[in-house]
Design an enzyme around this catalytic site. Structure first.
Site, mmCIF file in Angstrom:
data_model
loop_
_atom_site.group_PDB
_atom_site.id
_atom_site.type_symbol
_atom_site.label_atom_id
_atom_site.label_comp_id
_atom_site.label_asym_id
_atom_site.label_seq_id
_atom_site.Cartn_x
_atom_site.Cartn_y
_atom_site.Cartn_z
ATOM 1 N N ASP A 518 -42.551 24.355 -3.752
ATOM 2 C CA ASP A 518 -41.447 25.263 -3.509
ATOM 3 C C ASP A 518 -41.790 26.569 -4.228
ATOM 4 O O ASP A 518 -42.721 26.601 -5.030
ATOM 5 C CB ASP A 518 -40.207 24.605 -4.119
ATOM 6 C CG ASP A 518 -39.030 25.511 -4.100
ATOM 7 O OD1 ASP A 518 -38.858 26.194 -3.094
ATOM 8 O OD2 ASP A 518 -38.286 25.538 -5.090
ATOM 9 N N ASP A 939 -37.676 22.345 -7.322
ATOM 10 C CA ASP A 939 -36.654 22.302 -8.364
ATOM 11 C C ASP A 939 -35.247 22.247 -7.824
ATOM 12 O O ASP A 939 -34.311 22.036 -8.569
ATOM 13 C CB ASP A 939 -36.776 23.522 -9.272
ATOM 14 C CG ASP A 939 -36.324 24.782 -8.567
ATOM 15 O OD1 ASP A 939 -36.616 24.907 -7.365
ATOM 16 O OD2 ASP A 939 -35.683 25.622 -9.206
ATOM 17 N N ASP A 943 -35.278 20.930 -2.051
ATOM 18 C CA ASP A 943 -36.595 20.296 -2.100
ATOM 19 C C ASP A 943 -36.519 18.782 -2.063
ATOM 20 O O ASP A 943 -37.547 18.111 -2.040
ATOM 21 C CB ASP A 943 -37.335 20.732 -3.373
ATOM 22 C CG ASP A 943 -37.425 22.236 -3.473
ATOM 23 O OD1 ASP A 943 -37.764 22.849 -2.461
ATOM 24 O OD2 ASP A 943 -37.139 22.777 -4.546
#
Lengths: 1234, 342
Positions: A518, A939, A943
């Site tokens: 990410d 995080d 995700d």
């Protein structure tokens, strides 16, 4: 804390009508909407309330578009909207294309059904009725609601044994051993004594059971503590303390500040006149910022003890972001309740003196209890591969047994006439004199052969290593301990330790081929910093001159208390000067600009003590006497903007339900908040309507450039618009997130028109969200452009270095982000993912056809470059940049294969504007088509699907709450920790675990083969010279400890070397430490060693007086010494623990053998003493060891020198140049500091 | 700058969250990392060779010095065609005279063994058929678990002491030796392990109901002598590991000269004919190596030789294909593109 999340509502002004009626200058609108969903709402849930539905379902529909989509970073968290799970629908940039968002397609039934369900009524049969202040009626049958006690324990004293055993026997290997134990109990098959046969299984089960019991006991203890906490409950008109466990649904509770909620309760009233209560949900979702909850105004005025009514609420469910209910007070009309009216068990009340509520869900029905589930369980690749070898061993076992039973059959056939008289067979039962044909223990040839087969399975059972399973568990716990303890993976800033949440996949860390990352919060800090502003066409980005804590930093005295914003922001002196002393349009624009920043948000300013501040964040010893002003809010961007406004002299000091107080260069000014249109992903902007002290009404808007330029009046000051656009472009090229600020002054008519529409919309029963959105869209037009802001989302420490290392290690790093393309590319450059010499393939299609065309072009390009690439020197690195729109088309059709082809040919893949499910789809693209291991790191909630899809999921425990961490297998504080995690620990874990599995196979096979050879010399009757106790203890005591110790402690290479040469990660990716070839080699070694171990003593003792026990002892000792020396030969780092384990095991074996031979009742009594007294014994022990080890030693010496692996060379290098050790250390520290 | 107390406290508490650094937790314990350098490999092989060859030669010599006379008598001692019938007939005289010429002088004590072949004393059914409690404890006479099919006497079901197939099949050939017409005394004392006599066979346990059944398995026991002194039984009951085995019968304490002729009168009672076993009488001197067995000596010499050979082989390999240890140029990624050293 994302901009696109529903913003906290303005404190409902309708309450000012009652509580603060007659506030000056307040033509208070009578009915403002109920507090709209609170920040905690992240998942749109099937059960979410209608009023919150509008927002959240919208976000579900177009998750990739956000507050400021066109700004560089703003999209970053777009992915993380509510919708993480259900959205696969894509939104096209409306303002750009001019078409409605209709291109999106509902690809999952969930999002459709969700819409349906969020609109449905709460039917009586799905509902729970809670009678306020009437627990008896509430709990009366048939409701049968649970009390508030919680039981997280799995077992009770009575159920522990059956239940624990039942759970443990889910492991097939244990069933196999259980069947063997059962077989052994059949008298005809009894090879081992019952005690000996049960022992290994009992040991393994026992160890696990003790562990489980201990854990359960701890849970029991904490349950007890929890259940006995006291809460204050309304009984007969007064609040009396009551144990938590006795709280019942329907009872009214009073909770004071800093107290924890004992159950889920609907707020009835709070100390705040407007009914606001601030809660901290850290125990629930890990977010530390305060969230606002509201008591319904209908319930507020009535004293709690006089309150009566019924709450109809949905049945308990695990959605912590949704709540659907109505409250009916005294038979009047039902008032709807939403997620913002309920506070959940585990939350803490903050900044609110007290809150009174009625318990609706208690005990196991509470959302926190319904959500308490363990970490996901995965199986490591090594373990999956291991099954193949276990099956092969089973085949070998079957063959051995077949051979023995076949030979036994032949032998019996040969001697069938003599069996009755052979003294050592004793077929005739001499005790029975009446029946001359009476036989003892003889069931005919066929049965004897069958029995022999089953007996041999029992005898050779350890071929399948039972201890391996428990050893692996112990080893993983040990490895996890060292990973957690590693100081190189400790995040100093956040005080976050590395966490191992899944204990099954340590070794997978050593085989990763693809990393899907990410961006925001993972590669970047997600700690926003205001960098530059473009105000009315002028760029103010020169902050170089300022810097000190006081510079441009407002310090405000209020009641003698000095308040200082917690975060200092560097300011541009020119802009400060303009604001302070400037005159004219420019200065006014600048003032409005910062007023917008200070007001157009949902930030709650909170004054905190310095000590608390020091504990919570960066200590600043200089400010001991002052209080710190902390801005609580859910969007880091907003926080950054408000801190920036404060630095420029516009300090937000107070926000109440109806007004905002802003300190403007020392003078406090009060602004009435007349309305607030919160952010939604269609409009991609938010606005407030403010009543200024000079009685003018102003609309302040901030939003994404794409959406803002559509509503800005470009006819005035077109040069300002142009230069602002230029500035925006340069900001985004710098990798900044941008926002555009606009405003309009409303005329009285406009305001009243809006007010009516607003009131109508916010009280609408159906389609309230749509109506509110329309109202907002209607008023947000013809804005004056004030300027734009650039916010920096800094790269995390060491990210470029970490990516570099990972790439050197042969790991492909893909970045999947919700950001727009320009932002993604600029971040790609700054974190060294993209380099200048790369050829970029950009797939950015607006339609299906163009998408196919770009795919075909891309394939052509890839093929062209690959044809050049015969010479690696000339290879041109490729980068694929693809956006979410194109991915929609690709996943929609069968072009996935093409995408895969392109993607694997590229060195870097950058996916921008992707939705959460697309992230998972991309991971799946690789997982389905290759056998390579994938790792996803992220995080945020967006995700989660990717983390769960990948083989290894890593959560960054950052600012984004804990969903990612909760879904992950490992959690850590920083992206750069991936380097030590994969390259060092992953490498070690894989290497050790692979070796341990192979070694366990080898070790048990060697023992079984020794038994097997002997069986050939006993008339195929499965006698073992080795005592049954030794065979039982063999894999438990004699040889178990060293392999566990080595698997936890051995290191083939030092951390330094592994970090210096990331390429050393390759062996794990190529499965070089565990494969069929190695398995066959080690099995050949095993056969050789068993031959040496058996036949050398056999030949030496042939035709001698040797008795079975003595020879058995010799075999026991020599096989234990052999396998331990074998292990010792493969150990790379010898520390004292290894020494103790290996030599200690041999000593322990000796001691055990001596003890067994000291029991007079055992047949082998004293044998070891006798045999140790002969020279031949020692001579044999020595020669067996040497003969057994020669092939292994010679092969090792040969291959290490003449066909060395990279690891071998690196080992040699390490021991060669001791002077070199400082250099890699420096390298490491740059990684950690940079 | 001095920190306020609360702050230093909070710092302390913060520090405690950080994993404590120790050499153990950081996996930095001092360790030795041996490498198989050419020196070590050659040294190890040479050392083994140098040690093994002399040991092998010494044990070969010791083995060669042992004089061992083996006389297989099972075939010759039965004249009848029906060997099983002959041996099972309790009335026939089974004495059989054998003459053995001593090739080399034998120094006393000379061990007398009987050697049985194809007798599976390690047969599963056989080894299990005993009860060690009964042998040791007087009170456990009726403990006959595992003793089937020789647990109780046929008449009345009284427990047999010692019960079980092993005791029942006790070897019962006897040998009497004479040298030059002069009887040679055979010392049958201390042929069993002291540990067995003291701890395993009770001194107050006497045989009863032994060999009273229809089929006699072997020797009978004197019911007046406790088990702990029935040394033949004790020796027999320490079951052999392998199907061809020897058991100590007794010792001749005197020396025997070379070319002396030993006359042995064998009472050929034991039935090995029914299952094709063989019987032999063995006379042997002893040394530290045990009985005469060249295998261990040959093995040591051979292994030592192989190791020396391997040492030489490695020397040659190291010379013709040397490699600098730890040269980064050998790393695979450096080999692929030698121009770009990493």
């Amino acid at each position: 804390m994302r901009p696109e999340r529903p913003l906290p509502p303005p404190p409902p002004s309708q309450q000012t009508e009652e509580a603060a009626a007659g506030a000056p200058g307040m033509d208070a609108p009578t009915k403002l909407p109920d507090p709209v969903p609170s920040p905690i709402l992240r998942h749109s849930s099937a059960n979410s309330m209608r009023r919150s539905r509008s927002l959240r379902s919208l976000m579900a529909d177009s998750p990739s578009v956000t507050f400021a989509t066109n700004n560089l970073r703003s999209g970053s968290k777009a992915e993380s909207t509510a919708s993480s799970l259900e959205s696969f629908r894509f939104h096209r940039d409306r303002s750009a294309s001019g078409t409605p968002a209709g291109l999106g397609r509902v690809s999952t039934r969930r999002s459709a059904s969700e819409r349906a369900s969020s609109q449905r009524d709460l039917h009586d049969e799905d509902a729970r009725f809670v009678y306020i202040n009437d627990a008896e009626r509430t709990n009366a049958p048939p409701a049968g609601l649970p009390d508030n006690s919680i039981h997280t324990t799995k077992y009770t004293v009575l159920t522990f044994l059956p239940r624990n055993l039942y759970e443990q026997f889910h492991r097939v290997a244990y069933l196999y051993f259980l069947v063997l134990v059962a077989l052994n109990m059949v008298p005809q098959l009894g090879v081992l004594s019952p005690a000996a046969s049960v022992l290994p299984l009992a040991f393994v089960l026992g160890v696990t059971a003790v562990k489980d019991a201990y854990e359960d006991w701890r849970r029991h203890r904490s349950d007890k503590n929890e259940n006995n906490r006291t809460a204050s409950v309304l009984v007969g008109g007064v609040f009396v303390p009551k144990c938590w466990k006795e709280v019942q649904a329907g009872e009214v509770l009073r909770v004071v500040a800093n107290e924890t909620l004992p159950c889920d309760m609907v707020l009835l009233s709070t100390s705040d006149p407007t009914g606001v209560a601030y809660v901290q949900t850290i125990n629930l979702d890990g977010e530390s910022n305060l969230k606002t909850r509201y008591a319904k105004q209908e319930t507020m005025p009535t004293p709690a003890e006089a309150l009566a009514g019924v709450i109809k609420c949905e049945r308990p469910n695990r959605n912590i972001y949704g709540f659907l209910a109505t409250v009916d007070l005294d038979g009047r009309r039902a008032v709807s309740l939403g997620p913002s009216n309920i506070v959940l068990r585990g939350c803490e009340i903050k900044n609110t003196a007290w809150a009174i509520g009625v318990a609706v869900y208690t005990g196991r029905d509470t959302k926190v209890m319904l959500n308490s589930s363990g970490a996901p369980s995965k199986r490591s690749r090594l373990e999956t591969h291991m099954n193949r070898e276990v099956i092969m061993l089973a085949v070998v076992l079957f063959l051995l047994c077949a051979i023995v039973s076949l030979l036994a059959g032949i032998w019996l056939g040969h001697h069938s006439d003599e069996l009755g008289v052979i003294p050592f067979f004793g077929k005739r039962d001499f005790s029975d004199k009446d029946d001359p044909d009476a036989t003892y223990n003889w069931y005919g040839m066929g049965a004897e052969v069958a029995f022999t087969f089953m007996k041999s399975v029992i005898t050779f059972q350890v071929m399948i290593p039972i201890a391996l399973y428990i050893s692996m568990e112990i080893v993983r716990v040990g490895q996890a301990f060292f990973m957690v303890q590693d100081k190189h993976m400790f995040d100093d800033k956040r005080q976050a330790k590395f966490q191992c949440r899944a204990l099954n996949i340590n070794e997978d860390l050593g085989q990763i081929k693809y990393v899907f990352s990410d961006k925001t919060g993972t590669l970047t800090e997600n700690r926003m910093e205001f960098r530059c502003a473009s105000v009315h066409g002028a760029d103010f980005s020169d902050t170089a001159g300022s810097g000190g804590a006081d510079d441009g930093h407002s310090v405000i005295g209020e009641d003698g208390v000095v308040l200082r914003p917690k975060t200092a922001v560097k300011t541009d002196p020119k802009l400060v000067a303009l604001l302070k002393d400037g005159a004219g349009a420019n200065a006014d624009r600048a003032r409005d600009f910062f007023l917008t920043l200070a007001t157009c948000n949902t930030i709650v300013p909170i004054a905190v003590d310095d000590a608390a501040a020091a504990a919570a964040a960066d200590p600043d010893p200089a400010a001991v006497t002052a209080r710190l002003l902390e801005y609580q809010g859910e969007s880091p961007d907003e926080q950054a903007l408000v801190y920036a406004a404060a630095a420029y002299g516009y300090t937000l000091v107070e926000r109440t339900s109806g007004h905002i107080t802003v300190d403007v260069f020392g003078s406090r000014q009060r602004y009435d908040v007349l309305g607030l249109h919160e952010f939604d992903s269609d409009r991609k902007r938010m606005s407030v309507i403010i009543g200024c002290p000079d009685k003018s009404v102003k609309l302040f808007v901030k939003g994404a450039d794409s959406s803002m330029f559509g509503v800005i009046d470009k006819t005035v000051n077109s040069d300002v618009v142009q230069s602002t656009e230029k500035h925006l472009h340069s900001y985004s090229s710098l990798g900044l997130r941008t926002l555009v600020i606009g405003m309009r002054e409303l005329s009285q008519e406009e305001f009243q028109e809006w007010q009516m529409a607003y009131e109508k919309a916010s009280t609408a029963l159906l389609g309230r969200g749509n109506q509110l959105r329309n109202v907002a869209a209607n008023i947000e037009t013809n804005l004056h452009l004030l300027g734009a802001t650039g916010i920096d989302d800094k790269l995390q420490d060491g990210v470029p270095e970490a990516i570099e290392k990972l790439r050197e290690a042969g790991i492909k790093v893909w970045v999947l982000t919700g950001d727009k393309q320009e932002t993604a590319i600029s971040i790609g450059y700054s974190c060294k993912l993209l380099t200048r010499d790369m050829t970029q393939i950009v797939i950015n299609s607006r339609s299906r056809d163009s998408c196919r065309k770009s795919l075909e072009d891309a394939i052509a390009m890839v093929n062209k470059y690959q044809s050049f690439s015969t010479d690696p020197q000339l290879r041109v690195p490729l980068a694929l940049i693809i956006d979410g729109n194109s991915l929609v088309y690709i996943f929609d059709t069968d072009w996935e294969e093409k995408l895969f082809e392109i993607a694997i040919a590229c060195d870097v893949v950058l996916c921008c504007r992707v939705a959460p499910l697309q992230k998972a789809g991309i991971v799946d693209l690789i997982k389905k088509r290759t056998s390579d291991m994938t790792l996803a790191i992220g995080d945020g909630a967006n995700d989660v699907s990717m983390i769960q899809m990948a083989d290894v999921g890593i959560g960054i425990s950052g600012q984004e709450g804990r969903q990612a961490v909760m879904a992950s297998d490992f959690a850590m504080g920083q992206f750069r920790f991936l380097v030590p995690l994969l390259l060092v620990h992953g490498h070690w874990n894989y290497q050790r675990m692979a070796y341990m599995i192979l070694y366990n196979f080898y070790r048990n096979a060697t023992f079984v083969f020794v038994l097997f050879w002997y069986v050939l010399y006993t008339g195929f009757t499965l006698t073992t010279a080795i005592t049954e106790w030794s065979s039982v203890l063999y894999s438990v005591i004699y040889t178990a400890v060293p392999t566990i110790v080595v698997a936890i402690l051995d290191k083939d290479l030092s951390r330094r070397t592994l970090l210096k040469y990331p390429q050393l990660y390759g062996p794990g990716q190529r499965e070089e430490n565990y494969n069929l070839r190695l398995f066959i080699f080690i099995m050949i070694d095993s056969v050789w060693q068993s031959l040496a171990c058996f036949f050398i003593p056999y030949l030496a003792y042939r035709k001698s007086v040797i008795d079975g026990s003595s020879l058995g002892d010799l075999w026991t000792l020599s096989v234990v010494i052999l396998v331990n020396i074998h292990l010792a030969m493969d150990v790379i780092r010898w520390n004292w623990i290894t020494h103790v384990a290996i030599w200690g095991s041999i000593a322990a074996t000796w001691i055990c053998v001596v003890i067994i031979d000291s029991i007079p009742i055992m047949p082998g009594f004293w044998a070891i003493y006798k045999v140790m007294g002969t020279g031949l014994f020692w001579a044999l022990l020595l020669v067996v060891t040497v003969v057994g080890m020669i092939p292994h030693f010679a092969a090792k010496a040969f291959s290490e020198y003449f066909i060395p692996s990279d690891i071998q060379i690196a080992r040699e290098m390490k021991s060669q140049d001791f002077h070199d050790v400082t250099r890699p250390e420096v390298q490491m520290s740059t990684v950690s500091r940079a | 700058m001095s920190l306020p107390a609360s702050e230093s406290d909070s710092l302390a508490s913060r520090r405690s969250k950080k994993p404590k650094y120790s050499k153990f937790t950081q996996q930095e314990l001092p360790a030795c990392k041996p490498l198989l350098t050419p020196g070590i490999v050659i040294g190890a092989f040479s050392l083994i060779g140098v040690i093994f060859v002399p040991i092998g030669l010494a044990s070969l010599a010791a083995s060669q010095n042992i004089v061992e006379l083996i006389d297989r008598y099972d075939a010759e001692c039965v004249s009848a065609n029906d060997k099983v019938g002959f041996i099972q007939d309790t009335k026939t005289d089974k004495a059989c005279t054998r003459k053995i010429t001593v090739p080399k002088p034998m120094k006393g004590p000379i061990h007398i063994y009987y050697q049985l072949e194809n007798f599976y004393q390690n047969h599963r059914r056989y080894v299990k058929s005993r009860n060690d409690k009964q042998l040791l404890y007087k009170d456990a006479a009726s403990t006959i678990t595992n003793c089937e099919p020789e647990a109780t006497s046929e008449d009345g079901g009284a427990p047999i002491v010692p019960c079980g197939l092993i005791a029942w099949s006790l070897f019962n050939d006897t040998y009497s030796f004479s040298l030059n017409k002069k009887a040679v005394e055979v010392n049958k004392k201390n042929i069993a392990w002291d540990s067995d006599k003291n701890k395993k066979f009770g001194s107050d346990v006497f045989p009863s109901n032994f060999q009273k059944g229809g089929l006699i398995g072997g020797a009978k026991l004197n019911e007046k002598i406790p088990l702990s002194e029935q040394e033949d039984l004790i020796v027999w009951m320490r079951t052999a590991a392998l199907p061809t085995f020897r058991k100590l019968y007794g010792r001749i304490e005197s020396d025997i000269m070379a070319s002396d002729e030993i006359t042995v009168v064998i009472q050929n009672n034991y039935n090995t004919y029914s299952f094709g076993g063989t019987k032999a009488l063995v006379l042997s001197t002893t040394s530290w190596i045990g009985g005469r067995n060249n295998f261990i000596g040959v093995a040591y010499v051979a292994i030592g030789g192989i190791c020396l050979f391997l040492a030489m082989g490695f020397v040659i390999l190291y010379v013709i294909k040397p490699r600098a240890l730890g040269d980064p140029n050998y790393l695979s990624w450096n080999k692929e593109n030698p121009d770009h050293p990493n």
